[in-house]
Design a protein around this motif. Structure first.
Motif, mmCIF file in Angstrom:
data_model
loop_
_atom_site.group_PDB
_atom_site.id
_atom_site.type_symbol
_atom_site.label_atom_id
_atom_site.label_comp_id
_atom_site.label_asym_id
_atom_site.label_seq_id
_atom_site.Cartn_x
_atom_site.Cartn_y
_atom_site.Cartn_z
ATOM 1 N N VAL A 344 -11.205 102.477 -48.933
ATOM 2 C CA VAL A 344 -11.350 103.999 -49.120
ATOM 3 C C VAL A 344 -11.929 104.848 -47.880
ATOM 4 N N VAL A 345 -11.226 105.564 -47.420
ATOM 5 C CA VAL A 345 -11.741 106.650 -46.445
ATOM 6 C C VAL A 345 -11.844 107.823 -46.809
ATOM 7 N N GLY A 346 -12.984 108.339 -46.920
ATOM 8 C CA GLY A 346 -13.151 109.771 -47.270
ATOM 9 C C GLY A 346 -12.756 109.986 -48.782
ATOM 10 N N PRO A 347 -12.590 111.360 -48.919
ATOM 11 C CA PRO A 347 -12.056 111.507 -50.280
ATOM 12 C C PRO A 347 -10.414 111.550 -50.806
ATOM 13 N N GLY A 348 -9.889 110.809 -49.556
ATOM 14 C CA GLY A 348 -8.444 110.660 -49.657
ATOM 15 C C GLY A 348 -7.925 109.227 -50.641
ATOM 16 N N PRO A 349 -6.683 108.921 -50.581
ATOM 17 C CA PRO A 349 -6.181 108.061 -51.519
ATOM 18 C C PRO A 349 -6.740 106.463 -50.885
ATOM 19 N N VAL A 350 -6.731 105.635 -51.963
ATOM 20 C CA VAL A 350 -7.137 104.103 -51.711
ATOM 21 C C VAL A 350 -6.159 103.513 -50.747
ATOM 22 N N VAL A 351 -6.558 102.973 -49.549
ATOM 23 C CA VAL A 351 -5.773 102.354 -48.762
ATOM 24 C C VAL A 351 -5.785 100.924 -48.826
ATOM 25 N N ARG A 352 -4.804 100.117 -49.215
ATOM 26 C CA ARG A 352 -4.850 98.483 -49.364
ATOM 27 C C ARG A 352 -4.467 98.278 -48.264
ATOM 28 N N PRO A 353 -5.273 97.098 -47.439
ATOM 29 C CA PRO A 353 -4.701 96.424 -46.155
ATOM 30 C C PRO A 353 -3.420 95.690 -46.482
ATOM 31 N N CYS A 354 -3.136 95.078 -47.498
ATOM 32 C CA CYS A 354 -1.904 94.338 -47.791
ATOM 33 C C CYS A 354 -1.282 94.328 -49.025
ATOM 34 N N PRO A 355 -0.136 94.101 -49.351
ATOM 35 C CA PRO A 355 0.914 94.068 -48.464
ATOM 36 C C PRO A 355 1.227 95.323 -47.516
ATOM 37 N N GLY A 356 1.946 95.067 -46.363
ATOM 38 C CA GLY A 356 2.254 96.065 -45.702
ATOM 39 C C GLY A 356 3.523 96.878 -45.929
ATOM 40 N N ARG A 357 3.901 97.835 -45.156
ATOM 41 C CA ARG A 357 5.115 98.759 -45.241
ATOM 42 C C ARG A 357 6.507 97.872 -45.372
ATOM 43 N N ILE A 358 7.376 98.469 -46.450
ATOM 44 C CA ILE A 358 8.510 97.964 -46.401
ATOM 45 C C ILE A 358 9.643 98.687 -45.404
ATOM 46 N N ARG A 359 10.042 97.847 -44.654
ATOM 47 C CA ARG A 359 10.908 98.497 -43.496
ATOM 48 C C ARG A 359 12.184 98.777 -43.676
ATOM 49 N N TYR A 360 12.867 97.881 -44.763
ATOM 50 C CA TYR A 360 14.139 98.238 -45.102
ATOM 51 C C TYR A 360 14.160 98.659 -46.733
ATOM 52 N N PHE A 361 14.459 97.517 -47.537
ATOM 53 C CA PHE A 361 14.419 97.506 -48.786
ATOM 54 C C PHE A 361 13.994 96.260 -49.356
ATOM 55 N N LYS A 362 13.544 96.335 -50.783
ATOM 56 C CA LYS A 362 13.163 95.219 -51.471
ATOM 57 C C LYS A 362 14.331 94.711 -52.318
ATOM 58 N N ILE A 363 14.414 93.464 -52.537
ATOM 59 C CA ILE A 363 15.436 93.020 -53.487
ATOM 60 C C ILE A 363 14.743 91.838 -54.526
#
Length: 363
Positions: A344-363
């Motif tokens: 949690v960084v300040g009053p902003g949204p919760v940031v989860r370390p993993c899993p990371g971003r999706i670069r294309y799409f999920k199937i």
């Protein structure tokens, strides 16, 4: 005496409260999208594509988990789980991965799931362990997105075997050089409208001319040369039409892989093959051989009716790498995890370390 015992107990309690939180740490868990983690993930993907023996190259799609273990006396070991997606570039294609397009969901995409253990030592990376498998998107999901899109079909489907045979003969008839043998059927789809069969397959040059009468007498050319073909066999009243295009690849030199200081590959394991190394490929098929026989080219045994080359069979992973002293890497037990929960960084949204971003799409 009682005072001395009481004093020692108080000192012990004070030591417990004043101990720094990092004492006894077994590993750390950085954010899956940290540059250092993405660098290691890309090293893993490059390793997959360098050691593919069949099928298609893969790209990084998402980093699922990562743990970083300190390695004595120097270095860090990354335990990383990642997802990949199949591209349109064949394993033998020398095209750089950055120029390969990801196969889209409407083309019946294929996703890979990999576990890697990679050592970073003195600025260099070494793969200690790797294991992958892959699977196509479900037919139901493909149909939801595109009701009329063709699905993957079995390599040994009689229509597929016939389409590959006709397309290969058409290519050899147009060629003015060597006769090319079939190495593998890489992909096949039955197209509903117009009724047709779409195939992709790998070929290899032989020591025979293109108009040889008996191809069974041909052997691979002394200077190995492979190619990749796409063909469509369209059914029509009173016959069929075939369209085939092939790209022939030039042989590339095999570069030796570096080994980390104090680490050597288990001598009981075979050396990892390279897509540029002839011995890493299954033997070519004769035109009369069923495509299903390709699955028996190497362990483990592939499905009897494959519709794609599972990375479990097509990727020659690493079982283990041991140190010079004969001790395999093992995590420190019991591990104490740092940063495994939400950040949690300040009053902003919760940031989860993993899993990371999706670069294309999920199937």
């Amino acid at each position: 005496m009682k005072s001395l015992v009481l004093l020692m107990c108080l000192a012990h309690l004070w030591g417990c409260h004043s101990a720094p939180p990092a004492v006894g740490l077994g590993y750390r868990q950085p954010n899956c999208d940290d540059p250092e983690v993405e660098q290691v993930a890309q090293i893993a993907v490059d390793y997959i594509n360098t050691h593919l023996t069949r099928g298609y190259k893969h790209v990084l799609n998402q980093i699922d988990k990562v743990k970083v273990w300190p390695r004595r006396p120097t270095g860090d070991v990354y335990d990383i789980e990642l997802d990949t997606l199949e591209t349109n570039c064949h394993a033998l294609d020398p095209t750089p991965l950055v120029n390969c397009s990801v196969r889209q969901p409407t083309e019946h995409a294929v996703e890979g799931d990999c576990d890697f253990r990679i050592l970073k030592q003195d600025g260099q990376f070494f793969t200690l362990y790797s294991k992958c498998d892959s699977s196509p998107d479900s037919a139901e999901d493909v149909r939801k997105r595109c009701p009329n899109c063709p699905l993957l079909t079995s390599f040994n489907n009689s229509k597929v075997v016939h389409a590959v045979d006709v397309a290969l003969n058409a290519f050899n008839a147009q060629s003015n050089g060597s006769y090319y043998k079939l190495v593998e059927v890489s992909r096949a789809q039955l197209v509903p409208l117009p009724p047709s069969v779409y195939v992709e397959f790998a070929v290899a040059a032989t020591d025979c001319p293109h108009d040889v009468i008996d191809p069974s007498t041909c052997n691979l050319a002394a200077e190995k040369q492979y190619g990749f073909c796409k063909g469509t066999l369209t059914e029509k009243v009173g016959g069929e039409d075939v369209a085939a295009t092939c790209t022939v690849f030039q042989t590339q030199p095999v570069l030796p892989q570096p080994q980390p200081d104090g680490a050597a590959v288990d001598p009981a394991l075979p050396p990892p093959p390279s897509p540029n190394q002839p011995d890493s490929l299954p033997p070519p098929l004769s035109p009369n051989q069923p495509a299903a026989l390709m699955a028996a080219a190497g362990p483990p045994v592939a499905p009897v009716h494959p519709v794609h080359y599972d990375l479990r069979h097509a990727f020659s992973g690493v079982a283990s790498v041991e140190s010079a002293s004969g001790e395999a890497f093992r995590p420190v037990e019991p591990p104490v995890v740092l940063g495994s929960g939400p950040v949690v960084v300040g009053p902003g949204p919760v940031v989860r370390p993993c899993p990371g971003r999706i670069r294309y799409f999920k199937i």
